[in-house]
Design an enzyme around this catalytic site. Structure first.
Site, short mmCIF file in Angstrom:
data_model
loop_
_atom_site.label_atom_id
_atom_site.label_comp_id
_atom_site.label_asym_id
_atom_site.label_seq_id
_atom_site.Cartn_x
_atom_site.Cartn_y
_atom_site.Cartn_z
N LYS A 65 0.71 -1.21 -0.05
CA LYS A 65 0.15 0.02 -0.11
C LYS A 65 1.05 1.11 0.01
CE LYS A 65 -1.67 1.82 4.00
NZ LYS A 65 -0.89 2.66 4.86
N HIS A 120 -2.14 -5.05 5.36
CA HIS A 120 -1.95 -5.84 6.57
C HIS A 120 -2.97 -5.93 7.41
CE1 HIS A 120 -0.54 -2.15 8.66
NE2 HIS A 120 -0.67 -3.03 9.75
N LYS A 143 -4.53 -9.30 10.22
CA LYS A 143 -4.37 -9.64 11.66
C LYS A 143 -5.64 -10.55 12.19
CE LYS A 143 -3.30 -4.60 12.66
NZ LYS A 143 -1.95 -4.90 13.36
N HIS A 175 -7.20 0.48 5.41
CA HIS A 175 -7.80 -0.22 6.89
C HIS A 175 -8.88 -0.09 7.45
CE1 HIS A 175 -3.13 -0.71 6.55
NE2 HIS A 175 -3.09 0.38 7.45
#
Ligand code: NAP
Length: 493
Positions: A158, A188, A192, A250
């Site tokens: 990103k 990312h 998680k 995100h």
């Protein structure tokens, strides 16, 4: 060698085939701080270092040995024993400067693959500044490196574009040389454990899923708060801002997982189809649904910190937002009329990524009346980081004479049950090596996210001011329209 992570069933082990990882941006912050330690730990744990080679590529003029020293230092910093780091580097790592051209890079790749007996499986990992994505992709293709006797994959860090147009152009360029199933766009957050668990929480627990709609839910709030300021990234961040840097990726990823319909299967196509459908149900943002903020001087983690305008590397009068709050309406059957409140900010009072689901109050306020008998809405707090876990708030009667209610919580903390959670980059590396795209962003998904935000990125208006160490500008409170509703900064509010 076999392994299993991500959203595959634990029993479904996957092969990691022998391959060459060509790491563009090999001397950069991301490579040194995240990728190399994750790769090392993964290879050691899963024992595939005898079938993997890593070729670092950057602009610096380094020999193999120079670069091995860079890698060794990065590993030692991450806690690896010096001798083990040295041995691993000698076995696995090589380096090539891109200044010698892509023809030379091709020769180097052939040499490493034949020396190590690799079958031609290649990953091109682009951990490079976005400004050189295009030349790098063209360079790879110009010497035919995108085609090999084995499989070829390209991993793109990103940010994926800076707006709708640039993301579409980047998609177009990638698709000229690679099929979509060869492209791994990284966010990312998706790797998680707590973010993946949103799917399990929703679709393995019908008790919640049956309430997951506009009949039962009043609002959904997603917060991504950092205590950090610019941390040496001024020139990048000032051109980007919080909406581009955090909301488009995100925050939207968490929102789509919270809002999507059940996928027909647990595979990357089905899951990503449902996420894209959520984005397609959202109209482009308008200015009145957004509050932008910028921090002034204040305190952070007990230290006095400067305002954004006085940060090193910020020149002139910057209008870049370090905080954004948005009210998003998902216009589909399940969610129409349920606002999704999203916010992301720097220099907040605490580091926190949290989803707050506020349920509707009872249709009849049986217990409300004169006196102190207030009925609270049920609230589900899903804390994605840190102190990962769930808290479901509900009312109980305070024992004793008279009727008085107090909200209490059913709580679960990952740390109490599972200890430390795996590193997101390890999960992503295994997944792209295994060819599993579930935890990566599809091309149309990235474009849809930009389409929604296009009207509110890079605005020329002055952001609202907020003090460093506060929860953002006061104007953000006005975005919340529900009766008695407000942002939930922390559990005990
Ligand atoms: N750092 C993070 O935590 C983070 C997090 C998420 C995403 N990202 C993304 O990851 C990418 C890299 O970030 P970073 O923080 O590591 O940047 P960085 O510290 O500035 O490093 C950039 C790296 O790219 C190399 N490079 C520059 N031009 C190149 C070219 N034409 N070909 C090959 N290598 C080239 C540089 O090599 P030389 O040093 O030899 O010039 C250096 O190794 C960016 O797209 C960033 O947005 C970073």
């Amino acid at each position: 060698m076999t392994s299993s992570t991500g959203l595959r069933p634990a029993a479904a082990t996957v092969d990691i085939e022998a391959h060459l990882l060509v790491l563009f941006g090999a001397t950069g912050d991301l490579a040194k701080r995240k990728l190399i330690p994750a790769l090392y730990s993964l290879m050691k744990r899963r024992n595939f270092d005898d079938t993997t080679r890593v070729l670092g590529v950057a602009t610096s003029d380094l020999s193999d040995d120079d670069y091995r020293e860079v890698v060794r230092d990065a590993l030692i910093k991450s806690g690896v024993d010096e001798d083990e780091a040295r041995e691993w580097c000698a076995e696995v790592i090589s380096y090539q400067t891109i200044k010698a051209g892509f023809g030379t890079l091709q020769g180097r790749i052939d040499e490493i693959e034949s020396g190590a007996g690799l079958p031609g499986n290649r990953v091109f990992y682009l951990a490079i500044p976005p400004g050189v994505f295009d030349d790098t992709i063209e360079g790879i293709a110009s010497v035919g490196l995108h085609e090999s006797e084995g499989w070829t994959r390209v991993v793109v860090e990103k940010p994926f574009g800076v707006d709708f147009e640039s993301a579409s152009e980047l998609n177009g360029l990638l698709h000229r040389w690679f099929h979509e199933d060869q492209i791994y766009r990284i966010d990312h957050y998706l790797a998680k454990e707590t973010v993946q668990n949103i799917l399990v929480f929703r679709f393995a627990n019908p008790i919640f899923e049956s309430s997951w709609n506009r009949d039962r839910i009043d609002s959904v709030e997603i917060t991504v708060a950092e205590t950090l300021g610019l941390e040496g990234r001024a020139s990048y961040f000032d051109r980007s801002g919080m909406i581009r840097d955090v909301v488009q990726n995100h925050v939207f990823q968490v929102m789509t997982l919270m809002a999507m319909e059940p996928p027909v299967r647990l595979d990357s196509g089905a899951i990503r189809d449902e996420k894209v459908k959520v984005l397609r149900s959202i109209y482009p943002m308008t200015i009145d649904g957004v509050v932008r903020g910028q921090y002034s001087a204040g305190t952070s983690d007990g230290d006095i910190v400067p305002g954004y305008q006085d940060e090193n590397g910020i020149e002139g009068e910057s209008k870049t937002e370090t905080y954004a709050a948005l009210r998003v309406c998902i216009d589909n059957w399940r969610w129409r009329g349920v606002p999704f409140y999203l916010r992301a900010g720097k220099r907040m009072p605490e580091r926190l990524t949290q989803v707050v689901v506020r349920f509707k109050r009872p249709p009849v306020y049986l217990f409300d009346g004169e006196g102190a008998c207030r009925v609270h809405a049920n609230v589900m707090y899903i804390t994605l980081q840190p102190d990962e876990g769930f808290d479901l708030r509900f009312d109980v009667k305070i024992p004793g004479e008279g009727l008085e209610l107090t909200p209490q919580s059913l709580s679960f903390r990952y740390g109490d049950v599972f200890g430390e959670l795996p590193d997101a980059y390890e999960t992503l590396i295994v997944d792209f090596l295994a060819g599993d795209q579930t935890l990566f962003v599809r091309g149309d998904e990235a474009e849809e996210a930009w389409r929604i935000l296009e009207p509110v990125i890079g605005l020329d208006s002055n952001p609202e001011s907020y003090e460093a160490g506060s929860w953002g500008p006061r104007a953000a409170a006005d975005l919340i329209t529900g009766e008695g509703d407000h942002w939930h900064p922390q559990h005990e509010d």
